[in-house]
Structure formats: C-alpha cells, structure tokens
Design a protein around this motif. Sequence first.
Motif, PDB file in Angstrom:
ATOM      1  N   ALA A 218       0.212  -1.243   0.625  1.00  0.00           N
ATOM      2  CA  ALA A 218      -0.362  -0.016   0.059  1.00  0.00           C
ATOM      3  C   ALA A 218       0.860   0.904   0.318  1.00  0.00           C
ATOM      4  CB  ALA A 218      -0.567   0.050   1.609  1.00  0.00           C
ATOM      5  N   PRO A 219       0.712   1.772  -1.363  1.00  0.00           N
ATOM      6  CA  PRO A 219       1.236   3.638  -0.644  1.00  0.00           C
ATOM      7  C   PRO A 219       0.714   4.645   0.249  1.00  0.00           C
ATOM      8  CG  PRO A 219       0.073   3.474  -2.718  1.00  0.00           C
ATOM      9  CD  PRO A 219      -0.244   2.526  -1.807  1.00  0.00           C
ATOM     10  N   VAL A 220       1.774   4.718   1.257  1.00  0.00           N
ATOM     11  CA  VAL A 220       0.944   5.145   2.719  1.00  0.00           C
ATOM     12  C   VAL A 220       1.925   7.338   2.184  1.00  0.00           C
ATOM     13  CG1 VAL A 220       0.453   3.432   3.383  1.00  0.00           C
ATOM     14  CG2 VAL A 220       2.833   3.920   3.491  1.00  0.00           C
ATOM     15  N   LEU A 221       1.469   7.826   2.823  1.00  0.00           N
ATOM     16  CA  LEU A 221       2.809   9.056   3.271  1.00  0.00           C
ATOM     17  C   LEU A 221       2.906  10.025   4.489  1.00  0.00           C
ATOM     18  CD1 LEU A 221       3.393  11.830   1.489  1.00  0.00           C
ATOM     19  CD2 LEU A 221       0.602  12.562   1.703  1.00  0.00           C
ATOM     20  N   LYS A 222       3.916   9.853   4.705  1.00  0.00           N
ATOM     21  CA  LYS A 222       4.312  10.449   5.466  1.00  0.00           C
ATOM     22  C   LYS A 222       5.670  11.709   5.654  1.00  0.00           C
ATOM     23  CE  LYS A 222       5.010   7.651   9.053  1.00  0.00           C
ATOM     24  NZ  LYS A 222       5.629   6.693  10.325  1.00  0.00           N
ATOM     25  N   ASN A 223       5.472  12.328   6.770  1.00  0.00           N
ATOM     26  CA  ASN A 223       6.456  13.739   6.358  1.00  0.00           C
ATOM     27  C   ASN A 223       6.435  14.184   4.805  1.00  0.00           C
ATOM     28  OD1 ASN A 223       6.388  13.802   9.655  1.00  0.00           O
ATOM     29  ND2 ASN A 223       8.397  11.849   8.995  1.00  0.00           N
ATOM     30  N   ASP A 224       5.462  14.481   4.421  1.00  0.00           N
ATOM     31  CA  ASP A 224       5.079  15.427   2.581  1.00  0.00           C
ATOM     32  C   ASP A 224       5.569  14.185   1.613  1.00  0.00           C
ATOM     33  OD1 ASP A 224       3.541  16.718   3.568  1.00  0.00           O
ATOM     34  OD2 ASP A 224       5.795  17.894   4.031  1.00  0.00           O
ATOM     35  N   LEU A 225       6.667  12.886   1.920  1.00  0.00           N
ATOM     36  CA  LEU A 225       6.649  12.193   1.118  1.00  0.00           C
ATOM     37  C   LEU A 225       6.225  10.337   1.317  1.00  0.00           C
ATOM     38  CD1 LEU A 225      10.479  12.107   1.742  1.00  0.00           C
ATOM     39  CD2 LEU A 225       9.217  13.098  -0.002  1.00  0.00           C
ATOM     40  N   TYR A 226       5.921   9.489  -0.150  1.00  0.00           N
ATOM     41  CA  TYR A 226       5.095   8.200  -0.200  1.00  0.00           C
ATOM     42  C   TYR A 226       6.020   7.655   0.387  1.00  0.00           C
ATOM     43  CZ  TYR A 226       1.100  10.235  -1.568  1.00  0.00           C
ATOM     44  OH  TYR A 226      -0.207  10.816  -1.547  1.00  0.00           O
ATOM     45  N   GLY A 227       5.960   6.285   0.537  1.00  0.00           N
ATOM     46  CA  GLY A 227       6.895   5.033   0.851  1.00  0.00           C
ATOM     47  C   GLY A 227       6.071   3.875   0.256  1.00  0.00           C
ATOM     48  N   TYR A 228       6.126   2.539   0.683  1.00  0.00           N
ATOM     49  CA  TYR A 228       5.469   1.589   0.636  1.00  0.00           C
ATOM     50  C   TYR A 228       5.143   0.487   1.593  1.00  0.00           C
ATOM     51  CZ  TYR A 228       4.508   2.451  -4.529  1.00  0.00           C
ATOM     52  OH  TYR A 228       3.884   3.181  -6.001  1.00  0.00           O
ATOM     53  N   ILE A 229       4.771   0.179   2.337  1.00  0.00           N
ATOM     54  CA  ILE A 229       4.570  -0.993   3.396  1.00  0.00           C
ATOM     55  C   ILE A 229       2.954  -2.060   3.488  1.00  0.00           C
ATOM     56  CG2 ILE A 229       4.022   0.869   5.116  1.00  0.00           C
ATOM     57  CD1 ILE A 229       1.434   0.627   5.895  1.00  0.00           C
ATOM     58  N   ASN A 230       4.270  -3.198   3.821  1.00  0.00           N
ATOM     59  CA  ASN A 230       3.441  -4.232   3.529  1.00  0.00           C
ATOM     60  C   ASN A 230       1.822  -4.389   4.922  1.00  0.00           C
ATOM     61  OD1 ASN A 230       4.623  -5.346   6.091  1.00  0.00           O
ATOM     62  ND2 ASN A 230       5.759  -6.692   5.330  1.00  0.00           N
ATOM     63  N   LYS A 231       1.602  -5.793   4.595  1.00  0.00           N
ATOM     64  CA  LYS A 231       0.391  -5.570   5.848  1.00  0.00           C
ATOM     65  C   LYS A 231       1.102  -5.377   7.285  1.00  0.00           C
ATOM     66  CE  LYS A 231      -3.558  -7.266   2.502  1.00  0.00           C
ATOM     67  NZ  LYS A 231      -4.681  -7.924   2.183  1.00  0.00           N
ATOM     68  N   ALA A 232       1.986  -7.179   7.190  1.00  0.00           N
ATOM     69  CA  ALA A 232       2.730  -6.387   8.430  1.00  0.00           C
ATOM     70  C   ALA A 232       2.881  -4.963   9.300  1.00  0.00           C
ATOM     71  CB  ALA A 232       3.564  -7.554   8.311  1.00  0.00           C
ATOM     72  N   GLY A 233       3.005  -4.205   8.120  1.00  0.00           N
ATOM     73  CA  GLY A 233       2.906  -3.173   8.663  1.00  0.00           C
ATOM     74  C   GLY A 233       4.476  -2.414   8.515  1.00  0.00           C
ATOM     75  N   LYS A 234       5.439  -3.404   7.977  1.00  0.00           N
ATOM     76  CA  LYS A 234       6.563  -3.054   7.850  1.00  0.00           C
ATOM     77  C   LYS A 234       7.154  -2.096   7.077  1.00  0.00           C
ATOM     78  CE  LYS A 234       8.703  -6.575  10.793  1.00  0.00           C
ATOM     79  NZ  LYS A 234       9.654  -7.422  10.161  1.00  0.00           N
ATOM     80  N   THR A 235       7.836  -0.869   6.536  1.00  0.00           N
ATOM     81  CA  THR A 235       8.072  -0.248   5.380  1.00  0.00           C
ATOM     82  C   THR A 235       9.019  -1.302   4.705  1.00  0.00           C
ATOM     83  OG1 THR A 235       8.577   1.592   6.947  1.00  0.00           O
ATOM     84  CG2 THR A 235       8.893   1.975   4.118  1.00  0.00           C
ATOM     85  N   LYS A 236       8.323  -1.309   3.755  1.00  0.00           N
ATOM     86  CA  LYS A 236       8.915  -2.413   1.870  1.00  0.00           C
ATOM     87  C   LYS A 236       9.903  -0.997   1.142  1.00  0.00           C
ATOM     88  CE  LYS A 236       9.115  -5.810   2.696  1.00  0.00           C
ATOM     89  NZ  LYS A 236      10.028  -6.357   3.845  1.00  0.00           N
ATOM     90  N   ILE A 237       9.387   0.112   0.743  1.00  0.00           N
ATOM     91  CA  ILE A 237       9.835   0.975   0.101  1.00  0.00           C
ATOM     92  C   ILE A 237       9.695   2.130   0.956  1.00  0.00           C
ATOM     93  CG2 ILE A 237       9.600   1.993  -1.871  1.00  0.00           C
ATOM     94  CD1 ILE A 237       8.760  -0.249  -3.421  1.00  0.00           C
ATOM     95  N   GLU A 238      11.260   2.678   0.538  1.00  0.00           N
ATOM     96  CA  GLU A 238      11.938   3.754   1.994  1.00  0.00           C
ATOM     97  C   GLU A 238      10.512   4.909   1.197  1.00  0.00           C
ATOM     98  OE1 GLU A 238      12.874   3.918   4.713  1.00  0.00           O
ATOM     99  OE2 GLU A 238      13.510   2.032   4.811  1.00  0.00           O
ATOM    100  N   PHE A 239      10.544   5.785   2.049  1.00  0.00           N
ATOM    101  CA  PHE A 239       9.359   7.141   2.218  1.00  0.00           C
ATOM    102  C   PHE A 239      10.381   8.510   1.154  1.00  0.00           C
ATOM    103  CE2 PHE A 239       7.657   5.261   5.538  1.00  0.00           C
ATOM    104  CZ  PHE A 239       5.931   5.535   5.033  1.00  0.00           C
ATOM    105  N   GLN A 240      10.542   8.377   0.285  1.00  0.00           N
ATOM    106  CA  GLN A 240      11.409   9.054  -0.437  1.00  0.00           C
ATOM    107  C   GLN A 240      10.619   9.755  -1.405  1.00  0.00           C
ATOM    108  OE1 GLN A 240      13.534   6.235  -3.195  1.00  0.00           O
ATOM    109  NE2 GLN A 240      12.941   5.340  -2.184  1.00  0.00           N
ATOM    110  N   TYR A 241       9.564   9.254  -2.223  1.00  0.00           N
ATOM    111  CA  TYR A 241       8.762   9.741  -3.465  1.00  0.00           C
ATOM    112  C   TYR A 241       7.586  10.960  -2.607  1.00  0.00           C
ATOM    113  CZ  TYR A 241      10.844   5.360  -5.465  1.00  0.00           C
ATOM    114  OH  TYR A 241      11.470   5.477  -5.726  1.00  0.00           O
ATOM    115  N   SER A 242       7.749  11.868  -4.163  1.00  0.00           N
ATOM    116  CA  SER A 242       6.694  13.057  -4.461  1.00  0.00           C
ATOM    117  C   SER A 242       5.042  12.589  -4.476  1.00  0.00           C
ATOM    118  CB  SER A 242       6.990  14.155  -4.301  1.00  0.00           C
ATOM    119  OG  SER A 242       7.262  13.572  -5.713  1.00  0.00           O
ATOM    120  N   GLU A 243       4.972  11.626  -5.556  1.00  0.00           N
ATOM    121  CA  GLU A 243       4.106  10.314  -5.647  1.00  0.00           C
ATOM    122  C   GLU A 243       4.423   9.437  -5.809  1.00  0.00           C
ATOM    123  OE1 GLU A 243       1.658  12.743  -8.838  1.00  0.00           O
ATOM    124  OE2 GLU A 243       2.242  14.241  -9.196  1.00  0.00           O
ATOM    125  N   ALA A 244       3.238   8.232  -5.328  1.00  0.00           N
ATOM    126  CA  ALA A 244       3.091   7.115  -5.518  1.00  0.00           C
ATOM    127  C   ALA A 244       1.864   6.513  -6.040  1.00  0.00           C
ATOM    128  CB  ALA A 244       4.016   6.513  -4.544  1.00  0.00           C
TER     129      ALA A 244
END
Length: 707
Positions: free
Chosen positions: A332-358
């Motif tokens: 799931a793409p999620v936004l934190k501190n104005d940057l998007y990253g991706y998490i899995n269903k375990a709630g772990k960050t799989k792709i770091e928060f680095q994108y302005s859109e996702a």
Amino acid sequence: MRRLFLTTTLLACFFGATASGIENGYKALAIYDYFKAKEIFYKELKKYPAEAGFGLATIYYRNDNPFHQLDSAYKYINLGKDHFSLWPEAKKIGLKNKLPLNDSSLVSLHDSICKKAFLKLMQKADEAGAEQYLSVYHQSKYNRRVMCLRDSFIFYRPDRKLTVEAFTNYLRTYPQSCYLGDARNLLEFAIYMETTAGKTDKAYLTYIEKYHKGKYLPYAKEELLNYYIKNKNAEGIYSFIKNYGSTYPTTLAWNMLLGIEAPHHTKTELQAFLEKYKEYPKRDELEEEFVYWQTPFFLIKKNDKLGFCDSTGKQMIEPAFNDAEDFSEGYAPVLKNDLYGYINKAGKTKIEFQYSEASRFSDNVAIVQKDKKYFLIDYSNKVLSARYDDIADFSEGLAIVKKNNQFGAINLNGQEIIKPSFDMISDYSEGMAVYLKNGKYGFLDKQGFAAIAPLYDWVSSFKNGQARAQFNKLFGVINHKGDFVIEPAFDLIDEAHKGMYLIVKNNLYGFADSTGCFTSEIKYIYQPSLKTAALTDGKFQRLITAKKQELQNINGGKYFSEHVFDEIGLPVNNWVTAREKSKISVYNVLKPGSAKRSLLSAYSDGKYWYLENKKGLNVYDLSLEKTLFTLEATKASVLMPGYFTTENEEGKGLVDRNGAEILPMLYDEISTNPLKNFLYIERNEKGAYFNISARTFVWKEEGFDAL
C-alpha cells in the motif's frame, strides 16, 4: 461569396481588355453565358494563352455550369500561369485594373482548384484516386498530404503480408515513402514474427540467441516468460530467472513460480519452496507476509491519520499516515512527512519514504515521482523505466509518457515502445491510440506505427470498431481502416450509444446507425445538454419539436401521438415516463391505453421502477410486474443485489428487497466496498464500516454516531 466576388471583379474591369475577342469572352463570363465564353476563349487561346487560359480555368472550376471539370481547370490555370510569368513587368502593369489577371488571382484560382480536387478525393479516398491526383495536380500544395494518403493505402492495404520479403520489397520500391521509418521498423517486426512463428519456447530462444541486439528482444523475453507461465512450467520459469535476471525484471517470474510451487500457500508448500529456491529474493518476508495475504484490510482514520483494520474491525496497522491507499498486490502506498513509501500488511516499510507521488502496484509495477520526474518501479524498488515528465495509467498494456512536451509510450517492463516524438497520444482503445502530428490527428497501433494517417482536425477514440472524425470542419465516422462509414458532412456527431449516433446539422438533429443508415430525418430541435444516451436506446428515439416531444422506434413507428407531451423518456422494459404540463404518468408502449397516472416522480434503473405518489415511493419490480414495497422517501436506488438505498431531506438509509429498514435515513453516504457484504457509511464527515450480513458496524471512527 466567391462567385459574387468574381462577378463584381469581372464587371468592373473587363472593358479594358487587351483584345476585343478576350473582352467579349469576359463579358460573356460576367453574365454567366458559359457556352459563348468557352467558345471565345478556345478561339483566342493560341494568341492570348494567359488571358484565355485563366478564363477557361474559371469556367471549368465553377460548378454552376455543365463544363465543370477540375482536371481541365488545372490544365488551363497552369497554362495561364506559365505564359503570364513570361510577360514583362510593364505589360503586367499595363493590364492592371483592366482584367482580373494578376499574380495573386492566378495563384488564388490555382490553389482553389487544388483544394476542391483534394476535398473531392477525401470524400472517397482510395489508392487510384490519390495516384490520379498526384499525376494531374503536380504543383498542388496538398501533394505531400495526398502522397502520405497514397502511401497509407499501399502500406496498409488489406492484402499486405507481414513478411520480411514484403517489407524488403516495399523499401526498394518506395524509397521516398511517408512510411519509410515504419517500413524499416516493420521489417524488424516481420523478422521477429517469422522467427517466433511457432510460439514455442524454442522459437523465442532462437530469436533471443540470433538477434541479441534486435529491437524486439524484450518482446521475445516477455513472450518466453508468458509461455512458461501459461504452461505452468516451473523449470522453464526458473531457467528464465537464472539466464535473464540481470537484464529483465523477474518479480513477476518469481511470483508465478511461487504460485505454481505453493498453490495453496500452506506452511509445508512454503517451506519446500524456500528450500528448493534458496536465492528467492524475498525469503525473509515470505513467511511473515503470508499470514496476511488472505486477510482483507480496510482504511481507518484516527486523529486525521490513516491506518488499517481487518474485517472484524480490529486495528492491524496503527493510523500514522497523512494519506494512504488500499492494498494492492501486498503493498500500500502511504504518505508520511510529505513523502510516499510502501508498506506491507505486517505494517513494515518495504520501500522507503522518498517519493512525492506514488501509485498502487498493478501488474507488478507502480508509477512514482521523484525530483519532478516519473518512472516505474517493481516491488524491490528497482527502477524499470527512463524518467519522464509524466506517465499516465496503463491501458491495454501500455502507458503514455511525456518528455520535453512530446508524447510516447512504454510497456509494463518499462521498455520505450514509442519514442516521445508526438504532440499528443491518447490512451489505447481497441489497439489504437489517437496521436497528433503537425496539427492533424491520426491513429497509432501498439507497435507505434501510423495505422491511420494524420489527416483529421479532430478524432475520438475507437469504440466498437468506429471513431468519430472531423475533416474540413465537418464530422463523420470512420472504421479501423480510416474509411468513412458516415461521410464528413455534419456540424456535430455525438458519441454512439447502443449502435446509434446523434447527428447534428444547422442546429437540428436526427439519428444514424453504425452502418451509416439514417433512422430519422434531421429536423428536430437540438439541445446541447442532451447527449445520445438521453435521446436513444438503440431501439427507440426521442424527437423534440417546437410543440412537443415524441417517441419513435427506429423503423419510424410513433407512439402516443394523441398526446402532447412536454417531455417523454426512453422505454425501460417497455415502460416509459411522460409529462404533460405538471402531470406525470408511466405508459406501456405495448399497451398504449394503460397508464399509471398522477405521479409526483417516476424513474427506473433498468430493473426497477420508482414511482412516487402522494402515498409514498413505490418500488416496482419489472420482471415480477409487481410492487415490492412502498416507502416514505423521496428517492431510492439499488445499492447491491437485494438492497436499496433510500433518501429524504434528513439523509440516506438502507432497506432490503422487502422494504425492511436496516439503516434509517440519517446518513450522508452509503457505498459499497470491494469486499462483499461490507459497506462504507459516513455521517458528519465521520466514517464507519458496516457488515450487511451481520447487520452490525465492525469499525467506527471516533465521534461517528451510529444511531
């Protein structure tokens, strides 16, 4: 206007002609005595070729006489131009204000003849006509367009064979073709198609080994993998990963291999898979994530932060994000501190928060933006494509990209199928995309070749094998070959509905079907707010006149002609609503004498009629031909099979097919959820999830009043 202008000019200046014969010819032309004028100009042609040539060209150009013939007009205007160009400047000046003959009038008539011949060609364009035009109108400014049209007929002729031999011969025969680049590309494509004609792993491997620098190498690899996947060949997929893992995105291959080796996702299957494929890139996550794979997650909100719960309402991921989208393909793409990253269903960050859109993942890829550039990534955050100014959503396996204000297309592997070199490209529809080049529209196929040359002022996308096209400011309808099914002769043609087009000319409308056959006259009052779907359902047509609205079938049969309706709708299962002044009634077109009268409102969704009278809103089942229930509501509609939303001034509610209340009419929004039997409910900007089977709320946002 052209005829009046020419007449005025002739009358004003013919009296000073250079010779009495020419003078008499122009006098006759001024009063439209074409027989006499033609006779005189022919007689004087040898002595005065410029003056007589212009006169004859004028006669043959105009279509208000029996001599109208554009080829002859072109012959004589060129004769006139050639001889006039030899005149000394003093003679030209001496002729000024005596005859309508000067450089400007010669060029104007020359261009007008070429244009009229070009428009005539386009009315029924074919290869022979294009060749004829090029052979006759050799100095026309339309020749490049006609040449491209001619080349398109040759290049895309129905009997053309996609063979190496055919394209090799084409390149030799037409070295100046408008489709030279396409022919070269198609030669490569033909090599690929002939080499892989067997559509087996052996055929694709042969191409990969023999043409390792070929343009279609990525296609061959993609088709090889698809072949292994289709045949559930685990050994082949694994071999593909080992051989091409460094040059081809293998996320899909690993996912499919996992699906083959562990079809039920049991612990035993997963352990066997990890033991057999020790290099599996996500082995540390597999066991953890599997626990959640079959668990549906819903977005929840707390203190303006988003998180996720499961179908029981249990919080699974703490609300900690400023924005989030639903899970797709485990991420799931999620936004934190104005940057998007991706998490899995375990709630772990799989792709770091680095994108302005996702975007969400789809077909194993996602579209992201970083440093104001868009590109594709896979689950491992590997960059799959070049960076672009924009990337549209995928359509039919291709995404339109923008770079330096030019448009192209990429596939799901990030390969650039069409180089950004067009002014515009639309999403693909039926294997064709609209493109804009030099101010004109045409169509590209999925290999990026011009399937229909850019000849049009505007076109729609293809739908059911046809597209609307504007040519010379008038609208028509073309097929996949570019042939006009409906000639370009109308001010507007609206989008087709159920095989019918709304045709507009001189602010009046009528209807034509997809074969070009007119099913009504064009004489009804056009209202821009009413589109095709509001005026015809493919069987019936609404006809609006100054005095009333009528209903007619496509064979010309009219209904309820004894009434003067202010408004009449289209039938739904033979029932139609109509209004006379303030009186609303519902009629059966098969039983004209029957009617349900004195209604406050009446509408249908295709299966049910909703008939409001003073007693309430009756929900009438068309298939059962009976009223299911009556409500004290102003509006109702089907939400899902067996359930209806209801509405009054207080809000929205929910009832079952028997009219039994499930939720009172006090909510702002009631909508379905991708997961069966779950609804999203909203009131006063607070949300909740409702299990319609259990008839209970499984999660409510803090402050939500369930009533």
